[in-house]
Write an enzyme that holds these catalytic residues in place. Sequence first.
Site, PDB file in Angstrom:
ATOM      1  N   ASP A  72      31.600  75.428  55.222  1.00 14.72           N
ATOM      2  CA  ASP A  72      32.619  74.380  55.348  1.00 14.72           C
ATOM      3  C   ASP A  72      31.964  73.102  55.880  1.00 14.72           C
ATOM      4  O   ASP A  72      30.896  73.132  56.487  1.00 14.72           O
ATOM      5  CB  ASP A  72      33.787  74.820  56.249  1.00 14.72           C
ATOM      6  CG  ASP A  72      33.354  75.229  57.649  1.00 14.72           C
ATOM      7  OD1 ASP A  72      32.258  75.814  57.774  1.00 14.72           O
ATOM      8  OD2 ASP A  72      34.080  74.961  58.612  1.00 14.72           O
ATOM      9  N   GLU A 137      33.693  76.909  60.655  1.00 14.48           N
ATOM     10  CA  GLU A 137      32.873  76.562  61.818  1.00 14.48           C
ATOM     11  C   GLU A 137      33.215  75.154  62.293  1.00 14.48           C
ATOM     12  O   GLU A 137      33.275  74.904  63.481  1.00 14.48           O
ATOM     13  CB  GLU A 137      31.377  76.624  61.450  1.00 14.48           C
ATOM     14  CG  GLU A 137      30.459  76.632  62.676  1.00 14.48           C
ATOM     15  CD  GLU A 137      30.139  75.247  63.213  1.00 14.48           C
ATOM     16  OE1 GLU A 137      29.696  75.147  64.363  1.00 14.48           O
ATOM     17  OE2 GLU A 137      30.333  74.258  62.478  1.00 14.48           O
TER      18      GLU A 137
HETATM   19 ZN   LIG Z   1      27.198  72.704  61.370  1.00 14.78          ZN
END
Ligand SMILES: [Zn+2]
Length: 377
Positions: A72, A137
């Site tokens: 992501d 994340e």
């Molecule tokens: Zn990163």
Amino acid sequence: MKSVLNVLEQLIAFKSITPTGKDAIDFVADYLQKLGFECLIKTFGPNGQEVTNLYATLGHEAPNICFAGHIDIVPPGDEKLWQSDPFQMQVKDDLVFGRGTVDMKGAIACCLVAVSEFLKENKNHNGTISFLLTTDEEGDGTHGLKEMLEYIKDIEPKIDFCILGEPTTEHEVGDTIKIGRRGSINFDLTITGKQGHVAYPEKAINPMPIVISALKGLIETEFDSGSEFFQKSNLEITSIEGQNPVRNVIPFSVSAKFNIRFIDKHTPSDLAAKVAHVISQYSDDYELKYSCTSLPFVQEYSKEIERFADIVYDTCGIRPKIKTNGGTSDARFIHKYTQVVEFGLNCDLAHKIDEHTKICDLQTLYNVYYSSLVKLL
Ligand SMILES: [Zn+2]
């Protein structure tokens, strides 16, 4: 390098804005399956906001060397401010542009191709190679590797050593390895005064200068002086709000937000008590709330970490500094299960408009990942 750029171009084309990116995970799984990996794709999180995670393994024996990361990305911001489409890789001279080139699709492309090339020469390698990737994340990280690590924790062979490709480079690839991170704690402070007319300040108590003095007191507070692997704890003010639409009223109360990145000499409650003590010297009518989003951690500088540092030195020609600075990363979850080093591209360019990396940096990173496979398996 052509293969790395080819994979990177395809990864950048997925608009995997956190916490999305299932199609990018499927692409990686497909790439790894063709190399013989067994892929376990698992989603966590509420309906409609599922986070996709991948654990792929090749081999059944120890040691299990794992490449970890996130597919992501943060949003590109105003795309008109970019000199080229953030989701279409652009190569200009020795630079590669696109959202995620540095954080961290570039690193993922390097380790995928490093594994592919390694397998051509080393079909009968020892041990196991694995990949652990998430799409959560850059967001709050609740349903990403935190849950995936718990889900896979009993799968044999367990991960022995993890290389997380977060951007860590300060000047030259090879200069920095991270083995821990400072903790992060957010504070909300409200100081209450007595509302009144600005022309009659003697009949009011203005909370604004009180907040300013209290925040100055906090900025000037030395919470510690750092330690072997940690730079000292640091407080940053992020907001001061009087919520006052007019100019002739002394506000009733003023709120401020600040964050402290802190080291392992403190617990969140000790730190909150120190903060409260400073504020109480300026006001006795205040409210302080806090929430700790991550605790500080540092791993022991083990033989394995030293070995990885030697691989970096042999490959890059510079002795890497062992650090714990920067924001949080999934290493905060991974270190609870296995040893993890963070090693990737230049951290200055992450999350920025016109995010880009040098092709020679990708080459060096690829070389380190490739050498790690040769030397650790
Ligand atoms: Zn990163």
